[in-house]
Design a protein around this motif. Structure first.
Motif, PDB file in Angstrom:
ATOM      1  N   ILE A   8      -9.492   3.553 -13.123  1.00  0.00           N
ATOM      2  CA  ILE A   8      -8.082   3.246 -12.268  1.00  0.00           C
ATOM      3  C   ILE A   8      -8.058   3.906 -11.573  1.00  0.00           C
ATOM      4  CG2 ILE A   8      -5.306   2.521 -13.049  1.00  0.00           C
ATOM      5  CD1 ILE A   8      -5.649   2.413 -15.755  1.00  0.00           C
ATOM      6  N   PHE A   9      -7.132   3.421 -10.263  1.00  0.00           N
ATOM      7  CA  PHE A   9      -7.214   4.325  -9.056  1.00  0.00           C
ATOM      8  C   PHE A   9      -6.056   4.409  -9.096  1.00  0.00           C
ATOM      9  CE2 PHE A   9     -10.714   2.883  -7.282  1.00  0.00           C
ATOM     10  CZ  PHE A   9     -12.078   3.338  -7.281  1.00  0.00           C
ATOM     11  N   TYR A  10      -5.512   5.125  -8.010  1.00  0.00           N
ATOM     12  CA  TYR A  10      -3.864   5.963  -8.234  1.00  0.00           C
ATOM     13  C   TYR A  10      -3.833   6.543  -6.979  1.00  0.00           C
ATOM     14  CZ  TYR A  10      -3.781   5.321 -13.185  1.00  0.00           C
ATOM     15  OH  TYR A  10      -3.399   4.337 -14.542  1.00  0.00           O
ATOM     16  N   ILE A  11      -2.833   5.633  -5.760  1.00  0.00           N
ATOM     17  CA  ILE A  11      -3.272   5.747  -4.414  1.00  0.00           C
ATOM     18  C   ILE A  11      -1.677   6.668  -4.227  1.00  0.00           C
ATOM     19  CG2 ILE A  11      -3.878   6.036  -1.680  1.00  0.00           C
ATOM     20  CD1 ILE A  11      -5.588   3.210  -3.089  1.00  0.00           C
ATOM     21  N   PHE A  12      -1.827   8.180  -3.952  1.00  0.00           N
ATOM     22  CA  PHE A  12      -0.262   8.746  -3.293  1.00  0.00           C
ATOM     23  C   PHE A  12       0.697   8.719  -2.334  1.00  0.00           C
ATOM     24  CE2 PHE A  12      -1.246  10.420  -7.550  1.00  0.00           C
ATOM     25  CZ  PHE A  12      -0.134  11.524  -8.466  1.00  0.00           C
ATOM     26  N   ALA A  18       7.017   3.932   6.901  1.00  0.00           N
ATOM     27  CA  ALA A  18       5.438   3.781   7.878  1.00  0.00           C
ATOM     28  C   ALA A  18       5.146   4.451   9.018  1.00  0.00           C
ATOM     29  CB  ALA A  18       6.132   2.913   7.826  1.00  0.00           C
ATOM     30  N   THR A  19       3.647   5.115   8.978  1.00  0.00           N
ATOM     31  CA  THR A  19       3.058   5.612  10.037  1.00  0.00           C
ATOM     32  C   THR A  19       1.940   5.100   9.988  1.00  0.00           C
ATOM     33  OG1 THR A  19       3.085   7.828   8.896  1.00  0.00           O
ATOM     34  CG2 THR A  19       4.993   7.764  10.187  1.00  0.00           C
ATOM     35  N   GLY A  20       0.883   6.056  10.690  1.00  0.00           N
ATOM     36  CA  GLY A  20      -0.340   5.803  10.342  1.00  0.00           C
ATOM     37  C   GLY A  20      -0.791   5.948   9.326  1.00  0.00           C
ATOM     38  N   GLY A  21      -0.321   7.624   8.313  1.00  0.00           N
ATOM     39  CA  GLY A  21      -1.003   7.857   7.416  1.00  0.00           C
ATOM     40  C   GLY A  21      -1.362   7.032   5.935  1.00  0.00           C
ATOM     41  N   PRO A  22      -0.243   6.659   5.993  1.00  0.00           N
ATOM     42  CA  PRO A  22       0.981   5.162   4.380  1.00  0.00           C
ATOM     43  C   PRO A  22       0.506   3.928   4.947  1.00  0.00           C
ATOM     44  CG  PRO A  22       2.840   6.388   5.320  1.00  0.00           C
ATOM     45  CD  PRO A  22       1.770   7.109   6.732  1.00  0.00           C
ATOM     46  N   GLU A  23      -0.200   4.103   6.142  1.00  0.00           N
ATOM     47  CA  GLU A  23      -0.398   2.728   6.725  1.00  0.00           C
ATOM     48  C   GLU A  23      -2.284   2.798   6.309  1.00  0.00           C
ATOM     49  OE1 GLU A  23      -0.760  -1.232   8.379  1.00  0.00           O
ATOM     50  OE2 GLU A  23       0.080  -0.035   9.172  1.00  0.00           O
ATOM     51  N   ALA A  24      -2.408   3.634   6.548  1.00  0.00           N
ATOM     52  CA  ALA A  24      -4.187   3.646   6.229  1.00  0.00           C
ATOM     53  C   ALA A  24      -4.342   3.901   4.576  1.00  0.00           C
ATOM     54  CB  ALA A  24      -4.720   5.045   7.106  1.00  0.00           C
ATOM     55  N   LEU A  25      -2.915   4.482   3.809  1.00  0.00           N
ATOM     56  CA  LEU A  25      -3.834   4.398   2.573  1.00  0.00           C
ATOM     57  C   LEU A  25      -3.303   3.190   1.701  1.00  0.00           C
ATOM     58  CD1 LEU A  25      -1.036   7.776   1.650  1.00  0.00           C
ATOM     59  CD2 LEU A  25      -3.779   7.639   1.381  1.00  0.00           C
ATOM     60  N   HIS A  26      -2.314   2.432   2.552  1.00  0.00           N
ATOM     61  CA  HIS A  26      -2.225   1.462   1.596  1.00  0.00           C
ATOM     62  C   HIS A  26      -3.616  -0.107   1.918  1.00  0.00           C
ATOM     63  CE1 HIS A  26       1.891   2.388   1.676  1.00  0.00           C
ATOM     64  NE2 HIS A  26       2.260   1.119   0.325  1.00  0.00           N
ATOM     65  N   GLN A  27      -3.901   0.732   3.273  1.00  0.00           N
ATOM     66  CA  GLN A  27      -5.650  -0.410   3.943  1.00  0.00           C
ATOM     67  C   GLN A  27      -6.045   0.040   2.708  1.00  0.00           C
ATOM     68  OE1 GLN A  27      -5.489   1.010   8.190  1.00  0.00           O
ATOM     69  NE2 GLN A  27      -5.130  -0.226   8.583  1.00  0.00           N
ATOM     70  N   LEU A  28      -6.025   1.068   2.014  1.00  0.00           N
ATOM     71  CA  LEU A  28      -8.325   1.128   1.046  1.00  0.00           C
ATOM     72  C   LEU A  28      -7.220   1.265  -0.485  1.00  0.00           C
ATOM     73  CD1 LEU A  28     -10.385   3.526   0.804  1.00  0.00           C
ATOM     74  CD2 LEU A  28      -8.209   5.084   0.410  1.00  0.00           C
ATOM     75  N   GLY A  29      -6.316   0.621  -0.301  1.00  0.00           N
ATOM     76  CA  GLY A  29      -5.903   0.283  -1.451  1.00  0.00           C
ATOM     77  C   GLY A  29      -6.549  -1.615  -1.596  1.00  0.00           C
ATOM     78  N   HIS A  30      -5.347  -1.167  -0.475  1.00  0.00           N
ATOM     79  CA  HIS A  30      -6.157  -3.032  -0.478  1.00  0.00           C
ATOM     80  C   HIS A  30      -7.600  -3.590  -0.161  1.00  0.00           C
ATOM     81  CE1 HIS A  30      -5.419  -7.148   1.665  1.00  0.00           C
ATOM     82  NE2 HIS A  30      -6.221  -7.409   1.410  1.00  0.00           N
ATOM     83  N   ARG A  31      -8.475  -2.393   0.180  1.00  0.00           N
ATOM     84  CA  ARG A  31     -10.306  -2.704  -0.122  1.00  0.00           C
ATOM     85  C   ARG A  31     -10.294  -1.994  -1.316  1.00  0.00           C
ATOM     86  NH1 ARG A  31     -13.563  -6.280   1.415  1.00  0.00           N
ATOM     87  NH2 ARG A  31     -15.240  -4.876   1.336  1.00  0.00           N
ATOM     88  N   LEU A  32     -10.401  -1.997  -1.756  1.00  0.00           N
ATOM     89  CA  LEU A  32     -10.573  -1.451  -3.367  1.00  0.00           C
ATOM     90  C   LEU A  32     -10.105  -2.275  -4.408  1.00  0.00           C
ATOM     91  CD1 LEU A  32      -9.576   2.463  -3.339  1.00  0.00           C
ATOM     92  CD2 LEU A  32     -11.752   1.667  -3.624  1.00  0.00           C
ATOM     93  N   ASN A  33      -8.769  -2.874  -3.905  1.00  0.00           N
ATOM     94  CA  ASN A  33      -8.521  -4.647  -5.034  1.00  0.00           C
ATOM     95  C   ASN A  33      -9.186  -5.129  -4.622  1.00  0.00           C
ATOM     96  OD1 ASN A  33      -6.400  -5.035  -6.900  1.00  0.00           O
ATOM     97  ND2 ASN A  33      -5.096  -6.129  -5.398  1.00  0.00           N
ATOM     98  N   SER A  34      -8.936  -5.530  -3.211  1.00  0.00           N
ATOM     99  CA  SER A  34     -10.008  -6.602  -3.440  1.00  0.00           C
ATOM    100  C   SER A  34     -11.175  -6.397  -3.899  1.00  0.00           C
ATOM    101  CB  SER A  34     -10.292  -6.823  -1.453  1.00  0.00           C
ATOM    102  OG  SER A  34     -11.018  -6.374  -1.215  1.00  0.00           O
ATOM    103  N   LEU A  35     -12.099  -4.826  -4.372  1.00  0.00           N
ATOM    104  CA  LEU A  35     -13.665  -5.693  -4.527  1.00  0.00           C
ATOM    105  C   LEU A  35     -13.657  -5.639  -6.058  1.00  0.00           C
ATOM    106  CD1 LEU A  35     -14.639  -2.302  -2.100  1.00  0.00           C
ATOM    107  CD2 LEU A  35     -15.504  -4.630  -2.372  1.00  0.00           C
ATOM    108  N   GLY A  36     -12.656  -5.706  -6.154  1.00  0.00           N
ATOM    109  CA  GLY A  36     -12.072  -5.726  -7.821  1.00  0.00           C
ATOM    110  C   GLY A  36     -11.031  -5.048  -8.799  1.00  0.00           C
ATOM    111  N   PHE A  37     -11.452  -3.389  -8.403  1.00  0.00           N
ATOM    112  CA  PHE A  37     -10.890  -2.557  -9.059  1.00  0.00           C
ATOM    113  C   PHE A  37     -10.037  -2.413  -9.019  1.00  0.00           C
ATOM    114  CE2 PHE A  37     -14.870  -0.350  -6.043  1.00  0.00           C
ATOM    115  CZ  PHE A  37     -15.273   0.048  -6.991  1.00  0.00           C
ATOM    116  N   ASN A  38      -9.272  -2.000 -10.255  1.00  0.00           N
ATOM    117  CA  ASN A  38      -7.793  -1.488 -10.859  1.00  0.00           C
ATOM    118  C   ASN A  38      -7.353  -0.748  -9.828  1.00  0.00           C
ATOM    119  OD1 ASN A  38      -5.347  -2.430 -12.191  1.00  0.00           O
ATOM    120  ND2 ASN A  38      -6.371  -0.849 -14.396  1.00  0.00           N
ATOM    121  N   VAL A  39      -5.750  -0.790  -9.229  1.00  0.00           N
ATOM    122  CA  VAL A  39      -5.970   0.305  -8.384  1.00  0.00           C
ATOM    123  C   VAL A  39      -4.342  -0.261  -7.979  1.00  0.00           C
ATOM    124  CG1 VAL A  39      -5.519   0.354  -5.554  1.00  0.00           C
ATOM    125  CG2 VAL A  39      -7.725  -0.094  -6.449  1.00  0.00           C
TER     126      VAL A  39
END
Length: 335
Positions: A8-12, A18-39
């Protein structure tokens, strides 16, 4: 790194921010999720508001307040929030720091250091009794905890290598679809020079004094739509501020067919991070304001020729999403 199928991935991530950092963290979560990981997103610094900012609903990520402290699981932390590394309740879980901004780490670290500088023997106390005295996230402390590290830019990669931290890869973010939707190529370009007064200081003021007849437009107190409006109709964007990472506003300007001039502080010092054509990047300690003023006038007068020099950088920005997906696949062993 090897990831188990039941991990399980937990992204803090800061809540409702809403700034660049939080957007990047959500982008990472979205990609991991699309790969089938539990995020799951794990929101910090929460208020009574919904922790999910409206801008990030499109990523369709679940969030949780509960973290299972297992060696099979992984927490991903931005470099500005490293306290969980030292907490006993996370002693088993794998820890990855994503260095979105070297500068923001240094600012946050110095603030934490300032808070305890008058407390006698705090370093020793925190080492011997971390439950009572929260350790400072020094580079040595991160090494002792065997933290894994992800670079975001060549600037942060250089920092990690210099400090001999364990690096598992480099993942850069990408411009969201909302930026592309604001591009208006049909708009006629005019001789406006855009700048952000929050990021430009005395050096730019000296440049402006040499070009008093130009139409200078400060990007301040504007909505994203208003910023896009001015970028679409302007020929030039200037940013002599410090670049803590791969900044979004210069990339947005290039997508909207502005020429861009920057300084060479932080990430801007790295051509791989900010690949401007020759003559559009200046070192404030060496280059005169007159040299910048000359480039401004030349760019405005020869805009159709100068904008062509930015085509390679624009293509690199267009490829960011594909490169991001490839990097995530590579780091987390998805072929």
């Amino acid at each position: 790194m090897q990831v188990n199928s039941n991990s399980i991935f937990y992204i803090f991530c800061p809540a409702n921010f809403a700034t660049g950092g939080p957007e990047a963290l959500h982008q990472l979560g979205h990609r991991l999720n699309s790969l089938g990981f539990n995020v799951f997103m794990h929101y910090i610094l929460k208020t009574d508001q919904d922790p999910v900012h409206p801008n990030y609903l499109k990523y369709n990520l679940s969030y949780t307040d509960e973290i299972v402290n297992s060696k099979n699981n992984i927490i991903i932390l931005p470099e500005t929030y490293l306290a969980p590394i030292f907490k006993a309740k996370y002693n088993a879980i794998k820890k990855i720091v994503w260095w979105l901004s070297v500068t923001n780490y240094q600012i946050t670290f110095n603030q934490e250091k300032e808070k305890v500088k008058h407390k006698k023997f705090y370093g020793i106390k925190s080492y011997l009794n971390p439950k009572k005295y929260a350790p400072l996230p020094t580079i040595s402390a991160l090494k002792r905890k065997r933290v894994l590290n992800l670079a975001h830019s060549h600037f942060s990669m250089d920092f990690l290598k210099t400090n001999k931290l364990e690096i598992i890869g480099k993942i850069s973010d990408y411009m969201s679809d909302s930026f592309y939707e604001k591009i208006a190529n049909h708009v006629k370009k005019e001789d406006f020079v855009l700048y952000n007064p929050k990021k430009n200081g005395e050096y730019l003021e000296r440049v402006k004094a040499l070009c008093p007849d130009l139409s200078w437009k400060a990007l301040v107190n504007m909505s994203p739509d208003e910023v896009a409006y001015w970028m679409n109709k302007s020929k030039l964007y200037i940013d002599f501020g410090y670049h803590p990472g791969q900044e979004r506003m210069p990339r947005e300007a290039i997508l909207m067919s502005c020429c861009v001039i920057t300084g060479s502080q932080g990430s801007a010092a790295y051509q791989d991070d900010v690949p401007l054509p020759e003559g559009f990047k200046f070192n404030e300690a060496i280059d005169s304001p007159e040299a910048v003023a000359n480039q401004i006038m030349l760019t405005l007068n020869k805009f159709e020729d100068k904008i062509q020099l930015f085509s390679d950088y624009k293509q690199k920005i267009f490829a960011e999403k594909e490169n991001f997906d490839r990097a995530v696949n590579h780091v987390f062993n998805k072929n």
